[in-house]
Design a protein around this motif. Sequence first.
Motif, PDB file in Angstrom:
ATOM      1  N   GLY A  76      -3.559  -5.976  -8.984  1.00  0.00           N
ATOM      2  CA  GLY A  76      -2.389  -5.833  -9.269  1.00  0.00           C
ATOM      3  C   GLY A  76      -2.503  -4.207  -8.928  1.00  0.00           C
ATOM      4  O   GLY A  76      -1.076  -3.809  -8.546  1.00  0.00           O
ATOM      5  N   TYR A  77      -3.252  -3.418  -8.028  1.00  0.00           N
ATOM      6  CA  TYR A  77      -3.399  -2.356  -7.730  1.00  0.00           C
ATOM      7  C   TYR A  77      -2.121  -2.583  -6.709  1.00  0.00           C
ATOM      8  O   TYR A  77      -1.786  -1.179  -5.801  1.00  0.00           O
ATOM      9  CB  TYR A  77      -4.623  -1.636  -7.695  1.00  0.00           C
ATOM     10  CG  TYR A  77      -5.353  -0.986  -8.449  1.00  0.00           C
ATOM     11  CD1 TYR A  77      -4.857   0.024  -9.802  1.00  0.00           C
ATOM     12  CD2 TYR A  77      -6.550  -1.089  -8.552  1.00  0.00           C
ATOM     13  CE1 TYR A  77      -4.817   0.087 -10.952  1.00  0.00           C
ATOM     14  CE2 TYR A  77      -7.072  -0.952  -9.735  1.00  0.00           C
ATOM     15  CZ  TYR A  77      -6.814   0.074 -10.962  1.00  0.00           C
ATOM     16  OH  TYR A  77      -7.204   0.031 -11.866  1.00  0.00           O
ATOM     17  N   TYR A  78      -2.602  -3.539  -5.882  1.00  0.00           N
ATOM     18  CA  TYR A  78      -1.907  -3.606  -4.152  1.00  0.00           C
ATOM     19  C   TYR A  78      -1.020  -4.756  -4.558  1.00  0.00           C
ATOM     20  O   TYR A  78      -0.533  -5.705  -3.099  1.00  0.00           O
ATOM     21  CB  TYR A  78      -3.561  -4.858  -3.673  1.00  0.00           C
ATOM     22  CG  TYR A  78      -3.820  -3.642  -3.168  1.00  0.00           C
ATOM     23  CD1 TYR A  78      -4.245  -2.790  -2.453  1.00  0.00           C
ATOM     24  CD2 TYR A  78      -5.626  -3.813  -4.159  1.00  0.00           C
ATOM     25  CE1 TYR A  78      -4.819  -1.646  -3.171  1.00  0.00           C
ATOM     26  CE2 TYR A  78      -6.001  -2.580  -4.859  1.00  0.00           C
ATOM     27  CZ  TYR A  78      -6.561  -1.357  -3.807  1.00  0.00           C
ATOM     28  OH  TYR A  78      -7.217  -1.011  -3.467  1.00  0.00           O
ATOM     29  N   SER A 137      -9.818  -9.227  -9.817  1.00  0.00           N
ATOM     30  CA  SER A 137      -9.578  -9.538 -11.675  1.00  0.00           C
ATOM     31  C   SER A 137      -8.026  -8.656 -11.284  1.00  0.00           C
ATOM     32  O   SER A 137      -7.414  -8.745 -10.050  1.00  0.00           O
ATOM     33  CB  SER A 137     -10.151  -8.191 -12.776  1.00  0.00           C
ATOM     34  OG  SER A 137      -9.905  -6.975 -11.686  1.00  0.00           O
ATOM     35  N   ASP A 138      -7.664  -9.654 -12.310  1.00  0.00           N
ATOM     36  CA  ASP A 138      -6.119  -9.182 -12.166  1.00  0.00           C
ATOM     37  C   ASP A 138      -5.882  -7.370 -12.251  1.00  0.00           C
ATOM     38  O   ASP A 138      -4.489  -7.420 -11.503  1.00  0.00           O
ATOM     39  CB  ASP A 138      -5.220 -10.000 -13.580  1.00  0.00           C
ATOM     40  CG  ASP A 138      -5.242 -10.936 -13.340  1.00  0.00           C
ATOM     41  OD1 ASP A 138      -5.026 -11.877 -12.325  1.00  0.00           O
ATOM     42  OD2 ASP A 138      -5.140 -12.643 -14.590  1.00  0.00           O
ATOM     43  N   LEU A 168       0.548  -1.537   0.061  1.00  0.00           N
ATOM     44  CA  LEU A 168       0.081  -0.089  -0.246  1.00  0.00           C
ATOM     45  C   LEU A 168       1.101   1.290  -0.137  1.00  0.00           C
ATOM     46  O   LEU A 168       2.046   0.818   0.165  1.00  0.00           O
ATOM     47  CB  LEU A 168      -0.787  -0.254   1.387  1.00  0.00           C
ATOM     48  CG  LEU A 168      -1.902  -1.447   1.041  1.00  0.00           C
ATOM     49  CD1 LEU A 168      -2.440  -0.631   2.855  1.00  0.00           C
ATOM     50  CD2 LEU A 168      -2.995  -0.641   0.188  1.00  0.00           C
ATOM     51  N   ASP A 169       0.728   2.417  -0.108  1.00  0.00           N
ATOM     52  CA  ASP A 169       0.872   4.221  -0.425  1.00  0.00           C
ATOM     53  C   ASP A 169       1.565   4.220   1.072  1.00  0.00           C
ATOM     54  O   ASP A 169       0.359   3.863   1.607  1.00  0.00           O
ATOM     55  CB  ASP A 169       0.504   4.773  -1.380  1.00  0.00           C
ATOM     56  CG  ASP A 169       0.513   5.673  -1.535  1.00  0.00           C
ATOM     57  OD1 ASP A 169       1.470   6.397  -2.658  1.00  0.00           O
ATOM     58  OD2 ASP A 169       0.650   6.818  -0.544  1.00  0.00           O
ATOM     59  N   GLY A 170       2.964   4.268   0.674  1.00  0.00           N
ATOM     60  CA  GLY A 170       3.271   4.290   2.087  1.00  0.00           C
ATOM     61  C   GLY A 170       2.395   6.107   3.089  1.00  0.00           C
ATOM     62  O   GLY A 170       2.181   6.186   4.193  1.00  0.00           O
ATOM     63  N   ALA A 173       9.664   2.345   2.239  1.00  0.00           N
ATOM     64  CA  ALA A 173       9.388   2.453   1.110  1.00  0.00           C
ATOM     65  C   ALA A 173       9.760   1.761  -0.891  1.00  0.00           C
ATOM     66  O   ALA A 173      10.806   1.704   0.161  1.00  0.00           O
ATOM     67  CB  ALA A 173       8.988   3.583   0.931  1.00  0.00           C
ATOM     68  N   ASP A 174       9.425   0.703  -1.427  1.00  0.00           N
ATOM     69  CA  ASP A 174       9.808   1.096  -2.404  1.00  0.00           C
ATOM     70  C   ASP A 174       9.957   2.186  -3.294  1.00  0.00           C
ATOM     71  O   ASP A 174      10.258   3.453  -2.830  1.00  0.00           O
ATOM     72  CB  ASP A 174       9.970  -0.503  -3.020  1.00  0.00           C
ATOM     73  CG  ASP A 174       8.115  -0.207  -3.627  1.00  0.00           C
ATOM     74  OD1 ASP A 174       7.810   1.529  -3.689  1.00  0.00           O
ATOM     75  OD2 ASP A 174       7.197  -1.324  -3.842  1.00  0.00           O
ATOM     76  N   GLU A 175      10.459   1.997  -4.447  1.00  0.00           N
ATOM     77  CA  GLU A 175      10.687   3.254  -5.231  1.00  0.00           C
ATOM     78  C   GLU A 175       9.177   3.845  -5.628  1.00  0.00           C
ATOM     79  O   GLU A 175       9.114   4.937  -6.349  1.00  0.00           O
ATOM     80  CB  GLU A 175      11.643   2.808  -6.466  1.00  0.00           C
ATOM     81  CG  GLU A 175      10.637   2.002  -7.714  1.00  0.00           C
ATOM     82  CD  GLU A 175      10.930   0.124  -7.252  1.00  0.00           C
ATOM     83  OE1 GLU A 175       9.980  -0.553  -8.010  1.00  0.00           O
ATOM     84  OE2 GLU A 175      11.143   0.462  -6.123  1.00  0.00           O
ATOM     85  N   LYS A 176       8.690   3.086  -5.893  1.00  0.00           N
ATOM     86  CA  LYS A 176       6.747   3.847  -5.925  1.00  0.00           C
ATOM     87  C   LYS A 176       6.128   4.147  -4.901  1.00  0.00           C
ATOM     88  O   LYS A 176       4.936   4.134  -4.608  1.00  0.00           O
ATOM     89  CB  LYS A 176       6.495   2.669  -6.439  1.00  0.00           C
ATOM     90  CG  LYS A 176       6.219   2.039  -8.311  1.00  0.00           C
ATOM     91  CD  LYS A 176       5.565   1.299  -8.842  1.00  0.00           C
ATOM     92  CE  LYS A 176       6.108  -0.020 -10.351  1.00  0.00           C
ATOM     93  NZ  LYS A 176       5.472  -0.289 -10.650  1.00  0.00           N
TER      94      LYS A 176
END
Length: 281
Positions: free
Chosen positions: A71-73, A66-67, A13-15, A33-36
């Motif tokens: 994919g958002y998560y 759905s994929d 999830l978004d930090g 956090a990662d690069e995103k």
Amino acid sequence: MRIYPIETGNFKLDGGAMFGVVPKSIWQRTNPADEKNMISMSMRCMLIEDGDRLTLVDTGIGNKQSDKFLGYYYLFGDFSLDTSLAKYGFHRDDITDVFLTHLHFDHCGGVIQWNNDRTGFMPAFKNAKVWSNERHWNWAVKPNAREKASFLKENINPIEENGQLNFIHRNAKDQVGFDVLFMDGHTEKQMLPKIEYQGKTIVFMADLLPTVGHIPLPYVMGYDTRPLLTLEEKRVFLNEAADKEFYLFLEHDAYNELCTVQHTEKGVRLKESYKFTDIFN
């Protein structure tokens, strides 16, 4: 009674959303956090074996979305509900009760699955009662615009249609075998199991305290519908948890399964973190 941690998978999830007004320069010390800007999260459920009852607390996200949605998560890792149950010698058909802390998709998505030809939905736990509470259920089936993306009708409506739905009342221990704390800051009438086990008190934290990084009072998720109420609920609860040495079972912390808290000059802070088996056998 026996309790088992059940790992159902990991996601991201978004930090910034997870820490609200707290700057990244501070929260990334505990939740890198990662690069995103995404932080790693678990979907750690709890299995309670008590006599002839086998209760699963929350179910994870499931696999019927759905994929595109999943994919958002950024789901990752090798954990699954079925393999985690099998680790302790259980199958989903053994579950007698599913207790849902609340009906956001990452907590209840696994309670309903596709039918065999993927034309509709069926219970994932065919022999289980499913527990919510009336106030939260009504909140979820007629969602506000802020939470609508988290209350997915395919996760919720089939529970009632299948005849599995049961409501917790204030005498929760008589219904499910443990006490329940009701919290309203994250969402209306979120329920936290409070369990006396091996001479200690365990509280399943759900989204009142997602990770150890959220222990300081202002560290409140942007997802919460009433953040000032969350802050007050945390203050009251964490003071009691420090006073009474509660063990806090962390559903979303990717690195820590359990923690304890203590009083400090800066307020309640982390005391120690543990693997579940460090404390309980």
